[in-house]
Structures are given as C-alpha cells and as structure tokens.
Design an enzyme around this catalytic site. Structure first.
Site, PDB file in Angstrom:
ATOM      1  N   HIS A  17       0.838  -1.208   0.000  1.00  0.00           N
ATOM      2  CA  HIS A  17       0.000   0.000   0.000  1.00  0.00           C
ATOM      3  C   HIS A  17       0.871   1.256   0.000  1.00  0.00           C
ATOM      4  CE1 HIS A  17      -3.204  -2.641   2.125  1.00  0.00           C
ATOM      5  NE2 HIS A  17      -3.618  -2.424   0.890  1.00  0.00           N
ATOM      6  N   LYS A  41     -19.248  -5.447   7.603  1.00  0.00           N
ATOM      7  CA  LYS A  41     -18.047  -6.285   7.526  1.00  0.00           C
ATOM      8  C   LYS A  41     -17.276  -6.215   8.841  1.00  0.00           C
ATOM      9  CE  LYS A  41     -14.196  -6.872   4.579  1.00  0.00           C
ATOM     10  NZ  LYS A  41     -13.278  -6.369   3.596  1.00  0.00           N
ATOM     11  N   ARG A  90      -1.225  -6.570  -8.229  1.00  0.00           N
ATOM     12  CA  ARG A  90       0.046  -7.226  -7.903  1.00  0.00           C
ATOM     13  C   ARG A  90       0.350  -8.360  -8.859  1.00  0.00           C
ATOM     14  NH1 ARG A  90      -2.200  -8.365  -2.084  1.00  0.00           N
ATOM     15  NH2 ARG A  90      -3.878  -8.753  -3.547  1.00  0.00           N
ATOM     16  N   SER A 128      -2.833  -7.613   3.013  1.00  0.00           N
ATOM     17  CA  SER A 128      -3.286  -7.446   4.411  1.00  0.00           C
ATOM     18  C   SER A 128      -3.656  -8.802   4.993  1.00  0.00           C
ATOM     19  CB  SER A 128      -4.502  -6.520   4.464  1.00  0.00           C
ATOM     20  OG  SER A 128      -4.172  -5.244   4.015  1.00  0.00           O
TER      21      SER A 128
HETATM   22  O1  PNS Z   1      -8.747  -3.136  -0.042  1.00  0.00           O
HETATM   23  P1  PNS Z   1      -9.970  -3.724  -0.680  1.00  0.00           P
HETATM   24  O2  PNS Z   1     -10.832  -4.393   0.365  1.00  0.00           O
HETATM   25  O3  PNS Z   1      -9.657  -4.615  -1.844  1.00  0.00           O
HETATM   26  O4  PNS Z   1     -10.809  -2.457  -1.246  1.00  0.00           O
HETATM   27  C1  PNS Z   1     -12.063  -2.663  -1.847  1.00  0.00           C
HETATM   28  C2  PNS Z   1     -12.799  -1.322  -2.057  1.00  0.00           C
HETATM   29  C3  PNS Z   1     -12.857  -0.522  -0.772  1.00  0.00           C
HETATM   30  C4  PNS Z   1     -12.078  -0.503  -3.096  1.00  0.00           C
HETATM   31  C5  PNS Z   1     -14.223  -1.680  -2.571  1.00  0.00           C
HETATM   32  O5  PNS Z   1     -14.766  -2.651  -1.754  1.00  0.00           O
HETATM   33  C6  PNS Z   1     -15.162  -0.477  -2.604  1.00  0.00           C
HETATM   34  O6  PNS Z   1     -14.962   0.450  -3.339  1.00  0.00           O
HETATM   35  N1  PNS Z   1     -16.223  -0.535  -1.781  1.00  0.00           N
HETATM   36  C7  PNS Z   1     -17.210   0.511  -1.676  1.00  0.00           C
HETATM   37  C8  PNS Z   1     -18.556   0.030  -2.186  1.00  0.00           C
HETATM   38  C9  PNS Z   1     -18.692   0.213  -3.679  1.00  0.00           C
HETATM   39  O7  PNS Z   1     -18.527   1.287  -4.208  1.00  0.00           O
HETATM   40  N2  PNS Z   1     -19.006  -0.899  -4.391  1.00  0.00           N
HETATM   41  C10 PNS Z   1     -19.226  -0.867  -5.824  1.00  0.00           C
HETATM   42  C11 PNS Z   1     -17.964  -1.099  -6.621  1.00  0.00           C
HETATM   43  S1  PNS Z   1     -17.664  -2.804  -6.785  1.00  0.00           S
END
Ligand code: PNS
Length: 161
Positions: A17, A41, A90, A128
């Site tokens: 990150h 979550k 990645r 993570s």
């Molecule tokens: O670090 P992560 O958990 O892979 O991040 C995921 C994230 C936060 C980018 C994604 O879950 C997100 O944008 N969530 C917000 C809800 C949303 O907008 N969902 C629609 C797009 S799939």
C-alpha cells in the site's frame, strides 16, 4: 488540479500500500487515501487504527490526505471531486476482481476513470490478509508492513480486541 482517490480496506496497511501511495503521489496534485468502513463487515483493525496508521505513513507527504468513507466509492469520489481512482494490481490473480470493480464503477460514474499501478515486484505476494495470518501466529511480518507500524501491528495481531 488533478485529484485521485486510492480506496481500500487497509486492514492493516502494508508495504505494498505504501509503495502504491508513493507511486500515485507522483502522478497527481492531490491523493486521497480513503479507508472503507463497511458496517456489515468485520475488520481486524478498527477504522480509527487504520486511519491513524495511514496518517503516520503519509505525514511528510503534503499532497496526500487520509479520509474514510462508507457507501459507494463513486459517490464519495464525486463528493471529494476526484478525477480518477487508483488501484494496485500485484499479479494476474488480482485482475479479475479489479476489472469487475473498475467496470462497475465506470457504469455507475462514466467520467470517473480507474488507473492501475503495479507495486514493486517484491511486494507482489504482500497482502493485508497475509499480514493478519502470519502476524496472528507470531510470524515475522517485517518484510510485509512499514517499519514504523511493525511493533503495533504485530502486538495487536497477537492480542486481538
Ligand atoms: O482493499 P480492498 O478491500 O480490496 O478495497 C475494496 C474497495 C474498498 C475498493 C471496494 O470494496 C469499494 O470500493 N467498496 C465501496 C462500495 C462500492 O462502491 N461498491 C461498488 C464497486 S464494486
């Protein structure tokens, strides 16, 4: 002014990150690192811990701001006037999920682009989830998380809330 948003769970932040933040910071005038807090979550690290950790990592980077959000990313990006989303890829295995998310975000907000960046090769297996797994069992996480956070992350993983 070119504004990007780098969203994620950051549970906890990793060296990957941090590498992405440094790369993205070079491309924009302002980078918003946005920590998702989805109330449905369960996270290992609280929202406050995740925001504090990231804040420490970027304290000497004036272009970078750490915030948090819940709900749709595209709505939050609009609120923050971001022009694009930054995500890290990645390995090929990340691609499917990232591709679907980028297309869904584009459907919801056609003018908002997603830009993918690749972290340093040595971070390609750093996640993570790996930090949590290795740290919970008392393994060495020094090659996985930024040095300034190492002791706190290791201690918390050995002693969950
Ligand atoms: O670090 P992560 O958990 O892979 O991040 C995921 C994230 C936060 C980018 C994604 O879950 C997100 O944008 N969530 C917000 C809800 C949303 O907008 N969902 C629609 C797009 S799939």
């Amino acid at each position: 002014m070119r504004i990007a948003i780098y969203p994620g769970s950051f549970d906890p932040p990793t060296l990957g990150h941090l590498d992405l933040i440094q790369r993205a910071g070079k491309l924009v005038d302002k980078l918003i690192v946005a920590v998702l807090h989805n109330p449905n979550k369960t996270y290992t690290f609280s929202l406050e811990e995740r925001v504090t950790f990231l804040g420490e990592l970027v304290k000497d980077a004036p272009k970078v701001e750490v915030t948090h959000f819940n709900g749709l990313l595209v709505d939050y990006a609009a609120q923050m006037k971001a022009h694009f989303i930054v995500r890290g890829v990645r390995a090929f295995s990340d691609f499917e999920y990232e591709f679907q998310m980028a297309l869904m975000n584009r459907k919801l907000s056609p003018q908002l682009e997603t830009v993918f960046l690749m972290p340093k090769e040595e971070y390609s297996v750093v996640s993570s989830r790996m930090v949590r797994e290795v740290g919970c069992m008392g393994g060495d996480i020094s090659d996985l998380v930024p040095e300034v956070l190492r002791t706190r992350i290791a201690a918390r993983l050995k002693q969950p809330l």
